[in-house]
Design a protein around this motif. Structure first.
Motif, PDB file in Angstrom:
ATOM      1  N   SER A 153       0.943  -1.250  -0.023  1.00  0.00           N
ATOM      2  CA  SER A 153      -0.253   0.223   0.058  1.00  0.00           C
ATOM      3  C   SER A 153       0.721   1.391  -0.025  1.00  0.00           C
ATOM      4  O   SER A 153       0.296   2.384  -0.323  1.00  0.00           O
ATOM      5  CB  SER A 153      -0.970  -0.055   1.009  1.00  0.00           C
ATOM      6  OG  SER A 153      -0.013  -0.226   2.496  1.00  0.00           O
ATOM      7  N   THR A 154       2.206   1.369   0.549  1.00  0.00           N
ATOM      8  CA  THR A 154       2.887   2.312   0.415  1.00  0.00           C
ATOM      9  C   THR A 154       3.993   2.316  -0.132  1.00  0.00           C
ATOM     10  O   THR A 154       4.756   1.105  -0.297  1.00  0.00           O
ATOM     11  CB  THR A 154       3.290   2.790   2.038  1.00  0.00           C
ATOM     12  OG1 THR A 154       4.136   1.814   2.562  1.00  0.00           O
ATOM     13  CG2 THR A 154       1.772   2.863   2.830  1.00  0.00           C
ATOM     14  N   GLN A 155       4.769   3.282  -0.675  1.00  0.00           N
ATOM     15  CA  GLN A 155       6.206   3.199  -1.555  1.00  0.00           C
ATOM     16  C   GLN A 155       7.045   2.570  -0.683  1.00  0.00           C
ATOM     17  O   GLN A 155       8.170   1.939  -1.158  1.00  0.00           O
ATOM     18  CB  GLN A 155       6.652   4.598  -1.787  1.00  0.00           C
ATOM     19  CG  GLN A 155       5.741   5.141  -2.961  1.00  0.00           C
ATOM     20  CD  GLN A 155       6.023   4.191  -4.270  1.00  0.00           C
ATOM     21  OE1 GLN A 155       5.195   3.367  -4.720  1.00  0.00           O
ATOM     22  NE2 GLN A 155       7.092   4.600  -4.794  1.00  0.00           N
ATOM     23  N   ASN A 156       7.336   2.675   0.754  1.00  0.00           N
ATOM     24  CA  ASN A 156       8.319   2.163   1.601  1.00  0.00           C
ATOM     25  C   ASN A 156       7.919   0.899   2.443  1.00  0.00           C
ATOM     26  O   ASN A 156       8.688   0.540   3.219  1.00  0.00           O
ATOM     27  CB  ASN A 156       8.620   3.149   2.742  1.00  0.00           C
ATOM     28  CG  ASN A 156       9.164   4.414   2.211  1.00  0.00           C
ATOM     29  OD1 ASN A 156       9.781   4.664   0.956  1.00  0.00           O
ATOM     30  ND2 ASN A 156       8.976   5.661   2.839  1.00  0.00           N
ATOM     31  N   GLY A 157       6.609   0.263   1.934  1.00  0.00           N
ATOM     32  CA  GLY A 157       6.357  -0.895   2.630  1.00  0.00           C
ATOM     33  C   GLY A 157       6.993  -2.296   2.106  1.00  0.00           C
ATOM     34  O   GLY A 157       7.711  -2.193   1.053  1.00  0.00           O
ATOM     35  N   PRO A 158       7.037  -3.202   2.746  1.00  0.00           N
ATOM     36  CA  PRO A 158       7.618  -4.627   2.563  1.00  0.00           C
ATOM     37  C   PRO A 158       7.131  -5.195   1.025  1.00  0.00           C
ATOM     38  O   PRO A 158       5.768  -5.073   0.827  1.00  0.00           O
ATOM     39  CB  PRO A 158       7.497  -5.185   3.502  1.00  0.00           C
ATOM     40  CG  PRO A 158       6.353  -5.039   4.017  1.00  0.00           C
ATOM     41  CD  PRO A 158       6.276  -3.517   4.057  1.00  0.00           C
ATOM     42  N   ALA A 159       7.670  -6.066   0.756  1.00  0.00           N
ATOM     43  CA  ALA A 159       7.156  -6.970  -0.660  1.00  0.00           C
ATOM     44  C   ALA A 159       6.119  -7.839  -0.124  1.00  0.00           C
ATOM     45  O   ALA A 159       6.307  -8.062   1.060  1.00  0.00           O
ATOM     46  CB  ALA A 159       8.247  -7.587  -1.317  1.00  0.00           C
ATOM     47  N   THR A 160       5.308  -8.218  -0.881  1.00  0.00           N
ATOM     48  CA  THR A 160       4.273  -9.379  -0.352  1.00  0.00           C
ATOM     49  C   THR A 160       4.294 -10.563  -1.340  1.00  0.00           C
ATOM     50  O   THR A 160       4.885 -10.412  -2.410  1.00  0.00           O
ATOM     51  CB  THR A 160       2.995  -8.689  -0.692  1.00  0.00           C
ATOM     52  OG1 THR A 160       2.620  -8.258  -1.803  1.00  0.00           O
ATOM     53  CG2 THR A 160       2.624  -7.347   0.185  1.00  0.00           C
ATOM     54  N   THR A 161       3.804 -11.619  -0.706  1.00  0.00           N
ATOM     55  CA  THR A 161       4.052 -12.803  -1.424  1.00  0.00           C
ATOM     56  C   THR A 161       2.533 -13.328  -1.874  1.00  0.00           C
ATOM     57  O   THR A 161       1.862 -13.270  -0.951  1.00  0.00           O
ATOM     58  CB  THR A 161       4.518 -13.867  -0.597  1.00  0.00           C
ATOM     59  OG1 THR A 161       5.809 -13.489  -0.097  1.00  0.00           O
ATOM     60  CG2 THR A 161       4.642 -15.262  -1.129  1.00  0.00           C
TER      61      THR A 161
END
Length: 393
Positions: A153-161
């Motif tokens: 959801s954010t530019q600095n958020g973690p990658a999702t699987t």
């Protein structure tokens, strides 16, 4: 009195290439902490050139299609954790085994960049092909999982699987777990009794595990259920169940999703499976530093045959083998990475003594001439092979 200058011992005095090597082996959070310790390092934290250089070690040279994210975010949120996984992984599925390939995708106008997990699929032979093709066939790919920033959801958020193999189901959340070592293995229960299934990896067959390629994440305890007392002593239909063996298997990766569709992609097995666990995947060694060499070259030796191979196994079609070279005595051993209900994964398919070539008998000479042409152009070595009835009992 002459003043002796102090030796410069701080990290900030190390060459840039050495610093990159150190940072590549540190958790991403620790890299950021180190870069904030002094002015000399703080300037590197906002320098895209350093994060781009670290990313290039995993083959990424262009971050255009990562949703406008900086090299810092792409490396610390994605590549540092999952980059070591790039390559082939072998599954411990009972009898059949499995192979998945982890690949980096730079993305394009239609797809955001990320890391993809694809399953190797080999053609299932038709009944009229009972003899099987003479040559092994290349695999096709079936997408299982993707790790990217699409669901972030954010530019600095973690990658999702995300799971991508649900067919008509929309992509949904998946989980990649690093599991601790375990002694659990498989057994086959039949009307005749219980039979141990080859360990994978095993005490004899573990050189193929590349322990440098695990993801950089916390290791979770592997689930442990001994089903020995939970299954009946005899069954009319054969069943595979889980119980401890003598060999401690190393850490492994597990892939799961909330809809269960990843687990349904496992290869077909004709035996009933009672095991409640998801398959474990181990990193396969594949040495790219030793390319194929012409057997007629003066520098060629039997050692050049070591590595991963595809083999044609009659009615079972194409299977994956790991050929191992031993010096004392000089021999080649071919272990099954994927297998079948007759000779399963983890079993020794064949071994050849590579000392002195053998002389062919008259019937052997005629057979080789029929299959290979002029036998004079070849060297022949003796060895043994493994075959079995259904169940490898």
């Amino acid at each position: 009195m002459k003043t002796i200058p102090r030796t410069r011992k701080g990290l900030e005095y190390l060459p840039f290439d050495v610093l990159l090597q150190l940072f590549d082996n540190m958790p991403a959070r620790d890299v950021v902490h180190v870069l904030c310790t002094c002015r000399a390092f703080y300037s590197l934290a906002s320098d895209d050139a350093m994060w781009r250089s670290l990313s290039s070690r995993y083959g990424l040279h262009d971050n255009t299609y990562f949703g406008g994210r900086s090299w810092y975010i792409v490396y610390t949120r994605l590549l540092h954790t999952y980059g070591p996984m790039l390559g082939l992984w072998a599954g411990d599925h009972a009898y059949t085994g499995n192979v998945i390939e982890v690949r980096l995708e730079a993305g394009d106008l239609h797809t955001q960049g990320g890391i993809a997990f694809d399953m190797w699929c080999f053609r299932v032979l038709e009944p009229e092909e009972f003899g099987g093709p003479e040559m092994p066939e290349l695999p096709t790919y079936r997408r299982l999982v993707r790790v990217d920033f699409t669901g972030t959801s954010t530019q600095n958020g973690p990658a999702t699987t995300r799971c991508c193999c649900g067919g008509r189901l929309p992509t949904h959340r998946a989980q990649l777990s690093l599991l601790s070592s375990t002694t659990l293995g498989f057994y086959l229960l039949t009307r005749q009794g219980r039979y141990p299934h080859p360990d994978f990896p095993s005490a004899d067959f573990h050189a193929w595990v590349d322990k440098s390629r695990y993801p950089r994440q916390m290791c979770s305890p592997a689930p442990y259920i001994d089903q020995t007392d939970l299954v009946p002593p005899q069954r009319r239909l054969a069943m595979v169940y889980t119980a401890p063996t003598a060999y401690l298997k190393p850490c492994a990766v597990s892939l799961t999703c909330e809809q269960g569709c990843i687990n349904r992609q496992r290869p077909f097995l004709g035996f009933e499976e009672a095991s409640p666990f998801h398959p474990r995947y181990y990193p396969l060694c594949h040495d790219d530093d030793h390319p194929w060499m012409d057997p007629f070259s003066q520098d060629w030796s039997a050692k050049n045959l070591a590595g991963l191979w595809l083999g044609s196994h009659g009615p079972h079609g194409t299977e994956v083998l790991y050929v191992e070279w031993t010096t004392h005595p000089p021999r080649l051993r071919a272990w099954k990475v994927t297998g079948d209900e007759n000779v399963p994964r983890g079993a020794l398919s064949w071994e050849a003594s590579m000392g002195d070539p053998v002389r062919l008998s008259g019937s052997e000479h005629a057979l080789c001439a029929k299959c290979l042409g002029d036998p004079v152009a070849y060297k022949f070595f003796g060895g043994t092979g493994t075959f079995s009835g259904r169940g490898f009992m």
